[in-house]
Design a protein around this motif. Structure first.
Motif, PDB file in Angstrom:
ATOM      1  N   ALA A 105      38.711  45.899  29.015  1.00 39.23           N
ATOM      2  CA  ALA A 105      39.193  46.605  30.199  1.00 39.23           C
ATOM      3  C   ALA A 105      38.895  45.809  31.466  1.00 39.23           C
ATOM      4  O   ALA A 105      39.725  45.737  32.386  1.00 39.23           O
ATOM      5  N   GLY A 106      37.722  45.190  31.517  1.00 40.40           N
ATOM      6  CA  GLY A 106      37.373  44.376  32.678  1.00 40.40           C
ATOM      7  C   GLY A 106      38.234  43.128  32.786  1.00 40.40           C
ATOM      8  O   GLY A 106      38.625  42.725  33.893  1.00 40.40           O
ATOM      9  N   VAL A 107      38.514  42.490  31.651  1.00 41.29           N
ATOM     10  CA  VAL A 107      39.387  41.310  31.655  1.00 41.29           C
ATOM     11  C   VAL A 107      40.762  41.680  32.184  1.00 41.29           C
ATOM     12  O   VAL A 107      41.339  40.980  33.038  1.00 41.29           O
ATOM     13  N   ILE A 108      41.306  42.776  31.699  1.00 47.52           N
ATOM     14  CA  ILE A 108      42.638  43.209  32.137  1.00 47.52           C
ATOM     15  C   ILE A 108      42.634  43.507  33.631  1.00 47.52           C
ATOM     16  O   ILE A 108      43.529  43.060  34.371  1.00 47.52           O
ATOM     17  N   ALA A 109      41.628  44.216  34.109  1.00 48.09           N
ATOM     18  CA  ALA A 109      41.561  44.532  35.538  1.00 48.09           C
ATOM     19  C   ALA A 109      41.446  43.264  36.381  1.00 48.09           C
ATOM     20  O   ALA A 109      42.077  43.148  37.446  1.00 48.09           O
ATOM     21  N   HIS A 110      40.642  42.304  35.903  1.00 42.76           N
ATOM     22  CA  HIS A 110      40.471  41.038  36.623  1.00 42.76           C
ATOM     23  C   HIS A 110      41.803  40.322  36.791  1.00 42.76           C
ATOM     24  O   HIS A 110      42.161  39.882  37.894  1.00 42.76           O
ATOM     25  N   PHE A 111      42.548  40.205  35.705  1.00 34.54           N
ATOM     26  CA  PHE A 111      43.798  39.453  35.776  1.00 34.54           C
ATOM     27  C   PHE A 111      44.902  40.236  36.482  1.00 34.54           C
ATOM     28  O   PHE A 111      45.805  39.627  37.084  1.00 34.54           O
ATOM     29  N   GLU A 112      44.858  41.553  36.455  1.00 25.29           N
ATOM     30  CA  GLU A 112      45.832  42.329  37.228  1.00 25.29           C
ATOM     31  C   GLU A 112      45.676  42.044  38.717  1.00 25.29           C
ATOM     32  O   GLU A 112      46.674  41.876  39.437  1.00 25.29           O
ATOM     33  N   VAL A 113      44.432  41.994  39.186  1.00 27.54           N
ATOM     34  CA  VAL A 113      44.192  41.706  40.603  1.00 27.54           C
ATOM     35  C   VAL A 113      44.610  40.283  40.942  1.00 27.54           C
ATOM     36  O   VAL A 113      45.285  40.035  41.954  1.00 27.54           O
ATOM     37  N   LEU A 114      44.237  39.325  40.097  1.00 32.07           N
ATOM     38  CA  LEU A 114      44.550  37.933  40.387  1.00 32.07           C
ATOM     39  C   LEU A 114      46.058  37.682  40.349  1.00 32.07           C
ATOM     40  O   LEU A 114      46.599  36.984  41.216  1.00 32.07           O
ATOM     41  N   ALA A 115      46.751  38.248  39.362  1.00 30.09           N
ATOM     42  CA  ALA A 115      48.190  38.022  39.227  1.00 30.09           C
ATOM     43  C   ALA A 115      48.985  38.676  40.351  1.00 30.09           C
ATOM     44  O   ALA A 115      50.151  38.339  40.557  1.00 30.09           O
ATOM     45  N   ALA A 116      48.375  39.595  41.078  1.00 32.69           N
ATOM     46  CA  ALA A 116      49.042  40.191  42.231  1.00 32.69           C
ATOM     47  C   ALA A 116      49.049  39.259  43.432  1.00 32.69           C
ATOM     48  O   ALA A 116      49.772  39.505  44.405  1.00 32.69           O
ATOM     49  N   THR A 117      48.248  38.184  43.363  1.00 35.26           N
ATOM     50  CA  THR A 117      48.145  37.261  44.498  1.00 35.26           C
ATOM     51  C   THR A 117      48.815  35.921  44.235  1.00 35.26           C
ATOM     52  O   THR A 117      49.336  35.306  45.162  1.00 35.26           O
ATOM     53  N   VAL A 118      48.790  35.455  42.976  1.00 36.08           N
ATOM     54  CA  VAL A 118      49.409  34.161  42.641  1.00 36.08           C
ATOM     55  C   VAL A 118      50.033  34.256  41.249  1.00 36.08           C
ATOM     56  O   VAL A 118      49.555  35.019  40.401  1.00 36.08           O
ATOM     57  N   PRO A 119      51.109  33.495  40.983  1.00 28.26           N
ATOM     58  CA  PRO A 119      51.598  33.403  39.603  1.00 28.26           C
ATOM     59  C   PRO A 119      50.485  32.846  38.714  1.00 28.26           C
ATOM     60  O   PRO A 119      49.708  31.984  39.140  1.00 28.26           O
ATOM     61  N   LEU A 120      50.446  33.332  37.488  1.00 28.59           N
ATOM     62  CA  LEU A 120      49.253  33.091  36.682  1.00 28.59           C
ATOM     63  C   LEU A 120      49.604  32.708  35.253  1.00 28.59           C
ATOM     64  O   LEU A 120      50.453  33.335  34.616  1.00 28.59           O
ATOM     65  N   VAL A 121      48.929  31.660  34.749  1.00 28.51           N
ATOM     66  CA  VAL A 121      48.863  31.369  33.326  1.00 28.51           C
ATOM     67  C   VAL A 121      47.421  31.624  32.916  1.00 28.51           C
ATOM     68  O   VAL A 121      46.500  30.965  33.413  1.00 28.51           O
ATOM     69  N   ILE A 122      47.224  32.591  32.045  1.00 30.07           N
ATOM     70  CA  ILE A 122      45.877  32.933  31.598  1.00 30.07           C
ATOM     71  C   ILE A 122      45.421  31.911  30.561  1.00 30.07           C
ATOM     72  O   ILE A 122      46.176  31.544  29.664  1.00 30.07           O
ATOM     73  N   TYR A 123      44.186  31.461  30.698  1.00 30.10           N
ATOM     74  CA  TYR A 123      43.602  30.524  29.745  1.00 30.10           C
ATOM     75  C   TYR A 123      42.632  31.316  28.874  1.00 30.10           C
ATOM     76  O   TYR A 123      41.538  31.666  29.311  1.00 30.10           O
ATOM     77  N   HIS A 124      43.078  31.607  27.657  1.00 29.36           N
ATOM     78  CA  HIS A 124      42.246  32.382  26.729  1.00 29.36           C
ATOM     79  C   HIS A 124      41.485  31.406  25.835  1.00 29.36           C
ATOM     80  O   HIS A 124      42.041  30.812  24.917  1.00 29.36           O
ATOM     81  N   VAL A 125      40.201  31.238  26.133  1.00 31.71           N
ATOM     82  CA  VAL A 125      39.386  30.260  25.428  1.00 31.71           C
ATOM     83  C   VAL A 125      38.011  30.885  25.171  1.00 31.71           C
ATOM     84  O   VAL A 125      37.027  30.589  25.856  1.00 31.71           O
ATOM     85  N   PRO A 126      37.926  31.788  24.191  1.00 28.94           N
ATOM     86  CA  PRO A 126      36.696  32.571  24.006  1.00 28.94           C
ATOM     87  C   PRO A 126      35.461  31.758  23.698  1.00 28.94           C
ATOM     88  O   PRO A 126      34.344  32.194  24.000  1.00 28.94           O
ATOM     89  N   GLN A 127      35.601  30.557  23.096  1.00 29.04           N
ATOM     90  CA  GLN A 127      34.403  29.764  22.820  1.00 29.04           C
ATOM     91  C   GLN A 127      33.752  29.259  24.098  1.00 29.04           C
ATOM     92  O   GLN A 127      32.568  28.905  24.094  1.00 29.04           O
TER      93      GLN A 127
END
Length: 278
Positions: A105-127
């Motif tokens: 839920a926190g990850v989703i909220a973080h990227f929702e806020v960021l994507a509202a300001t700039v176009p975004l490619v999420i880097y999913h790299v859990p390691q």
């Protein structure tokens, strides 16, 4: 600007005095685009952004913007989302902050806020971030307005990967980030890859992506198998140490230098990597 094919996450070359070698960076960017890369990434992990000053980061992005404009190709910028607001930058490449592990839920909220300001490619790299995500969370992220793609680097292709590929929304680009796994990820439907190894044999990685996308499966399997040893050899030590050693030996950058906490690659690692280049 659509994202597909092979994007190259540029290293940051240094000269003999330890300064950023901007001329070498310019040549390297042009080399990979001339060889068929579909775009560039500046200040990704391969570019050692944490070791660069803000002024050096700005200079690196300016070189990448200039070259990308000339070639008409997309440019992603990591490390600093504010730089994605610069004209000529397609999107920010961003991870969830490392060590925080905020939950899905926190990850989703973080990227929702960021994507509202700039176009975004999420880097999913859990390691690196310590944050795993379910297929449901990944698909939620893929559907956020302003999210145009994802660099997917989980070190495995599993049920979560398959579920993500099966239900990706239109206009979203899935880009592989594990160099040695790029062929099977393309085989099941990824749009391309962001691959440090593509510095060294850009044309072969481009041919690999083209073969899978055109349905030439026999050629794709052959190319994929051939490129795995190169990818593994280039990542035998912390990235981009071996890669820089190879590029320096090839005469493409002035020194193999990396900045602390990275150390230069052992000569044996560079020699081994060079032996895998066809």
């Amino acid at each position: 600007m659509a994202l597909n094919g092979i994007l190259v996450p540029l290293i940051t070359p240094f000269d003999a005095d330890g300064a950023v070698a901007l001329d070498a960076l310019d040549r390297l960017a042009r080399d990979v685009l001339d060889a068929g890369a579909s775009g560039l990434v500046a200040l990704g992990t391969t570019g050692e952004p944490a070791s660069l000053t803000p002024a050096e980061q700005d200079a690196v992005v300016e070189v990448a913007v200039t070259v990308s404009r000339e070639y008409g190709t997309p440019l992603l910028v990591g490390a600093r989302p504010d730089l994605a607001e610069r004209p000529g930058v397609t999107a920010a490449l961003s991870t969830v902050p490392a060590f925080v592990r905020p939950g899905e839920a926190g990850v989703i909220a973080h990227f929702e806020v960021l994507a509202a300001t700039v176009p975004l490619v999420i880097y999913h790299v859990p390691q690196r971030t310590g944050q795993t995500l379910s297929a449901e969370a990944l698909l939620h992220l893929a559907g956020i307005p302003g999210v145009i793609g994802m660099k997917y680097a989980t070190t495995v292709i599993d049920d979560t990967t398959v579920a993500l590929v099966a239900d990706m929304p239109d206009g979203f680009a899935l880009l592989g980030g594990d160099d040695a796994l790029i062929s099977p990820l393309l085989a099941i439907g990824a749009h391309g890859g962001i691959l440090a190894s593509a510095h060294v044999d850009t044309r072969a990685f481009v041919r690999l992506a083209t073969a899978w996308q055109s349905g030439d499966h026999a050629r794709a399997r052959h190319l994929g198998n051939r490129l795995v040893p190169l990818a593994r050899a280039l990542f035998a030590e912390p990235n981009p140490s071996v890669l820089k050693g190879v590029l320096h030996t090839q005469g493409r950058i002035p020194t193999p230098a990396v900045r602390l906490p990275l150390l230069p690659a052992a000569p044996s690692s560079v020699t081994h990597a060079l032996a895998t280049v066809s």
